[in-house]
Design an enzyme around this catalytic site. Structure first.
Site, PDB file in Angstrom:
ATOM      1  N   CYS A   1      -7.596   2.506  12.176  1.00  0.00           N
ATOM      2  CA  CYS A   1      -7.035   1.588  13.176  1.00  0.00           C
ATOM      3  C   CYS A   1      -7.468   0.168  12.814  1.00  0.00           C
ATOM      4  O   CYS A   1      -8.633  -0.062  12.463  1.00  0.00           O
ATOM      5  CB  CYS A   1      -7.544   1.971  14.561  1.00  0.00           C
ATOM      6  SG  CYS A   1      -6.970   0.831  15.841  1.00  0.00           S
TER       7      CYS A   1
ATOM      8  N   TYR B   1       0.819  -1.214   0.000  1.00  0.00           N
ATOM      9  CA  TYR B   1       0.000   0.000   0.000  1.00  0.00           C
ATOM     10  C   TYR B   1       0.852   1.262   0.000  1.00  0.00           C
ATOM     11  O   TYR B   1       0.477   2.280  -0.591  1.00  0.00           O
ATOM     12  CB  TYR B   1      -1.001  -0.015   1.167  1.00  0.00           C
ATOM     13  CG  TYR B   1      -2.196  -0.850   0.800  1.00  0.00           C
ATOM     14  CD1 TYR B   1      -3.234  -0.328   0.036  1.00  0.00           C
ATOM     15  CD2 TYR B   1      -2.256  -2.203   1.136  1.00  0.00           C
ATOM     16  CE1 TYR B   1      -4.301  -1.105  -0.365  1.00  0.00           C
ATOM     17  CE2 TYR B   1      -3.313  -2.996   0.740  1.00  0.00           C
ATOM     18  CZ  TYR B   1      -4.336  -2.435  -0.008  1.00  0.00           C
ATOM     19  OH  TYR B   1      -5.390  -3.212  -0.424  1.00  0.00           O
TER      20      TYR B   1
ATOM     21  N   HIS C   1     -14.529   2.205  -2.240  1.00  0.00           N
ATOM     22  CA  HIS C   1     -13.517   1.403  -1.536  1.00  0.00           C
ATOM     23  C   HIS C   1     -12.573   2.243  -0.692  1.00  0.00           C
ATOM     24  O   HIS C   1     -11.492   1.789  -0.328  1.00  0.00           O
ATOM     25  CB  HIS C   1     -12.736   0.548  -2.551  1.00  0.00           C
ATOM     26  CG  HIS C   1     -13.599  -0.469  -3.253  1.00  0.00           C
ATOM     27  ND1 HIS C   1     -13.202  -1.191  -4.355  1.00  0.00           N
ATOM     28  CD2 HIS C   1     -14.876  -0.878  -3.005  1.00  0.00           C
ATOM     29  CE1 HIS C   1     -14.180  -1.994  -4.753  1.00  0.00           C
ATOM     30  NE2 HIS C   1     -15.202  -1.821  -3.944  1.00  0.00           N
TER      31      HIS C   1
ATOM     32  N   CYS D   1     -12.117   0.170  17.733  1.00  0.00           N
ATOM     33  CA  CYS D   1     -11.562   1.501  18.043  1.00  0.00           C
ATOM     34  C   CYS D   1     -12.241   2.615  17.233  1.00  0.00           C
ATOM     35  O   CYS D   1     -12.739   3.591  17.782  1.00  0.00           O
ATOM     36  CB  CYS D   1     -10.051   1.493  17.803  1.00  0.00           C
ATOM     37  SG  CYS D   1      -9.303   3.124  17.905  1.00  0.00           S
TER      38      CYS D   1
ATOM     39  N   CYS E   1      -2.123   2.906  16.523  1.00  0.00           N
ATOM     40  CA  CYS E   1      -3.210   3.883  16.583  1.00  0.00           C
ATOM     41  C   CYS E   1      -2.965   4.871  17.731  1.00  0.00           C
ATOM     42  O   CYS E   1      -2.680   4.463  18.859  1.00  0.00           O
ATOM     43  CB  CYS E   1      -4.519   3.128  16.811  1.00  0.00           C
ATOM     44  SG  CYS E   1      -5.902   4.182  17.185  1.00  0.00           S
TER      45      CYS E   1
ATOM     46  N   ARG F   1       1.676   1.795  -3.501  1.00  0.00           N
ATOM     47  CA  ARG F   1       0.530   2.332  -4.247  1.00  0.00           C
ATOM     48  C   ARG F   1       0.285   3.808  -3.901  1.00  0.00           C
ATOM     49  O   ARG F   1      -0.098   4.609  -4.760  1.00  0.00           O
ATOM     50  CB  ARG F   1      -0.720   1.493  -3.974  1.00  0.00           C
ATOM     51  CG  ARG F   1      -0.618   0.108  -4.617  1.00  0.00           C
ATOM     52  CD  ARG F   1      -1.857  -0.717  -4.407  1.00  0.00           C
ATOM     53  NE  ARG F   1      -3.037  -0.087  -4.966  1.00  0.00           N
ATOM     54  CZ  ARG F   1      -4.282  -0.425  -4.644  1.00  0.00           C
ATOM     55  NH1 ARG F   1      -4.500  -1.390  -3.782  1.00  0.00           N
ATOM     56  NH2 ARG F   1      -5.302   0.205  -5.189  1.00  0.00           N
TER      57      ARG F   1
HETATM   58  P1  OAD Z   1      -9.920  -4.606 -12.739  1.00  0.00           P
HETATM   59  O1  OAD Z   1      -8.441  -4.697 -12.830  1.00  0.00           O
HETATM   60  O2  OAD Z   1     -10.665  -5.815 -12.288  1.00  0.00           O
HETATM   61  O3  OAD Z   1     -10.513  -4.212 -14.151  1.00  0.00           O
HETATM   62  C1  OAD Z   1      -9.994  -3.147 -14.897  1.00  0.00           C
HETATM   63  C2  OAD Z   1     -10.814  -3.025 -16.168  1.00  0.00           C
HETATM   64  O4  OAD Z   1     -10.349  -1.884 -16.863  1.00  0.00           O
HETATM   65  C3  OAD Z   1     -10.683  -4.215 -17.122  1.00  0.00           C
HETATM   66  O5  OAD Z   1     -12.001  -4.580 -17.552  1.00  0.00           O
HETATM   67  C4  OAD Z   1      -9.875  -3.669 -18.304  1.00  0.00           C
HETATM   68  O6  OAD Z   1     -10.318  -4.198 -19.551  1.00  0.00           O
HETATM   69  C5  OAD Z   1     -10.199  -2.185 -18.230  1.00  0.00           C
HETATM   70  N1  OAD Z   1      -9.140  -1.288 -18.707  1.00  0.00           N
HETATM   71  C6  OAD Z   1      -7.809  -1.399 -18.574  1.00  0.00           C
HETATM   72  N2  OAD Z   1      -7.178  -0.316 -19.069  1.00  0.00           N
HETATM   73  C7  OAD Z   1      -8.142   0.516 -19.526  1.00  0.00           C
HETATM   74  C8  OAD Z   1      -8.143   1.799 -20.149  1.00  0.00           C
HETATM   75  N3  OAD Z   1      -7.025   2.454 -20.394  1.00  0.00           N
HETATM   76  N4  OAD Z   1      -9.346   2.356 -20.480  1.00  0.00           N
HETATM   77  C9  OAD Z   1     -10.508   1.679 -20.238  1.00  0.00           C
HETATM   78  N5  OAD Z   1     -10.564   0.479 -19.661  1.00  0.00           N
HETATM   79  C10 OAD Z   1      -9.409  -0.105 -19.310  1.00  0.00           C
HETATM   80  O7  OAD Z   1     -10.235  -3.332 -11.832  1.00  0.00           O
HETATM   81  P2  OAD Z   1     -11.599  -2.966 -11.086  1.00  0.00           P
HETATM   82  O8  OAD Z   1     -12.780  -3.346 -11.889  1.00  0.00           O
HETATM   83  O9  OAD Z   1     -11.474  -1.562 -10.657  1.00  0.00           O
HETATM   84  O10 OAD Z   1     -10.955  -3.789  -4.862  1.00  0.00           O
HETATM   85  O11 OAD Z   1     -11.509  -3.903  -9.832  1.00  0.00           O
HETATM   86  C11 OAD Z   1     -12.509  -3.796  -8.861  1.00  0.00           C
HETATM   87  C12 OAD Z   1     -11.947  -3.969  -7.488  1.00  0.00           C
HETATM   88  O12 OAD Z   1     -11.225  -5.193  -7.423  1.00  0.00           O
HETATM   89  C13 OAD Z   1     -10.905  -2.930  -7.073  1.00  0.00           C
HETATM   90  O13 OAD Z   1     -11.468  -1.758  -6.562  1.00  0.00           O
HETATM   91  C14 OAD Z   1     -10.132  -3.646  -6.039  1.00  0.00           C
HETATM   92  C15 OAD Z   1      -9.958  -4.946  -6.778  1.00  0.00           C
HETATM   93  O14 OAD Z   1      -9.582  -6.000  -6.089  1.00  0.00           O
HETATM   94  C16 OAD Z   1     -10.374  -3.903  -3.652  1.00  0.00           C
HETATM   95  O15 OAD Z   1      -9.181  -3.816  -3.477  1.00  0.00           O
HETATM   96  C17 OAD Z   1     -11.348  -4.123  -2.552  1.00  0.00           C
END
Ligand code: OAD
Length: 300
Positions: A131, A69, A123, A136, A182, A72
């Protein structure tokens, strides 16, 4: 099959749409230089990004999860919002009935000037700190320290980043004692203020979203934009699914929008635009279009 990628037809529909909902995912920030979760870029040091995003992973090895993280956070601070984020923010300023739900925790929507009252970060945010002790409740908003703490300094260096990313290069384990605790309960470790798998989203936020969706008589919303998300994580995926089943126009903007399996679900009134959201959104949401000015009209 309906003509699904006609930009002029989409503009007409947009101009006639008042209540618009967007559901965004990592693909929106890809053009800014941030990796997505699934597919290429979904691995961090041989760990699936989704496997590190759990309370169990943090309990097992908080140093490793924090490093992921912290990296990121550093990446998100190093990049800029792209034209896709700006186009959504501009639409929100023009149309007070536009609501954007984003799964992205990178802070790029707020940095693009998206009005906060028209944005829900489903998210959480990489820049909130909570924490780990559930009872907490301590939370700090807007912590941009980079590195977050001295033990995570490796994540904040651009030089030598291969040490962090190359799984063949061994990383020293970060002891729990070097991670900050924390300030309120003094026992729980501080953790990223994001929602992990198996955790609940903020209930008050979900209620607000439901209230917005139900706040009309005839139809859920006029149009749902599904932008750069694989739409496999709930509840985010559920908003598009519900719209689809209720006959609302669904507009998919995704690199893979035109794959045959993705076109199967298209119905009359839906659109699918394949490509980079950072390129497509400014074209689709032209800043000068007149959305929100015309009276509410349902298009089929
Ligand atoms: P994903 O990585 O699952 O999906 C990304 C999507 O973006 C895919 O369908 C790709 O085809 C598309 N993509 C990639 N580059 C692109 C671009 N330049 N323009 C348009 N589309 C593009 O990511 P999320 O759907 O955001 O959650 O994933 C959902 C959640 O799963 C995240 O928020 C995270 C993850 O695990 C948590 O961490 C709780």
């Amino acid at each position: 099959m309906p003509k699904y990628n006609d930009i002029a037809a989409f503009h007409e529909k947009l101009a006639a749409s008042k209540r618009i909902l967007a559901v965004c995912g990592a693909g929106l920030s890809a053009a800014s230089g941030l990796p997505t979760f699934r597919g290429a870029g979904g691995l961090w040091r041989n760990h699936k990004a989704t496997a590190l995003a759990t309370p169990e992973a943090f309990a097992r090895d908080p140093g490793l999860v924090w490093l992921f993280y912290a990296y990121r956070r550093h990446m998100a601070l190093s990049v800029k919002p792209n034209p896709g984020h700006y186009a959504l923010a501009a639409l929100a300023r023009k149309n007070k009935d536009f609501l954007c739900l984003s799964q992205n925790v990178d802070n790029l929507h707020p940095r693009a000037g998206h009005p906060p009252s028209q944005l829900h970060l489903l998210h959480g945010s990489l820049f909130n700190i909570k924490c780990f002790n559930k009872t907490c409740g301590w939370i700090q908003h807007g912590n941009y320290d980079d590195p977050f703490c001295p033990a995570l300094a490796a994540a904040a260096q651009d030089a030598g980043v291969e040490l962090l990313l190359d799984p063949k290069k061994e990383l020293a384990k970060i002891p729990e004692s070097e991670l900050p605790r924390c300030p309120r309960c003094k026992t729980g470790l501080r953790r990223p203020g994001v929602v992990w798998f198996s955790e609940s989203l903020d209930g008050a936020m979900l209620d607000e979203i439901d209230k917005w969706i139900d706040d009309q008589k005839e139809k859920v919303v006029d149009m749902v934009l599904v932008i750069g998300t694989s739409a496999v994580v709930y509840p985010a995926a559920g908003y598009a699914e519900a719209a689809r089943s209720e006959g609302t126009s669904v507009v998919t903007i995704n690199l893979d929008a035109e794959l045959p399996r993705n076109l199967e679900d298209l119905k009359k009134g839906d659109f699918a635009f394949a490509g980079d959201a950072a390129v497509l959104l400014p074209k689709l949401l032209r800043p000068n279009h007149s959305c929100g000015i015309r009276p509410h009209k349902i298009c089929i």
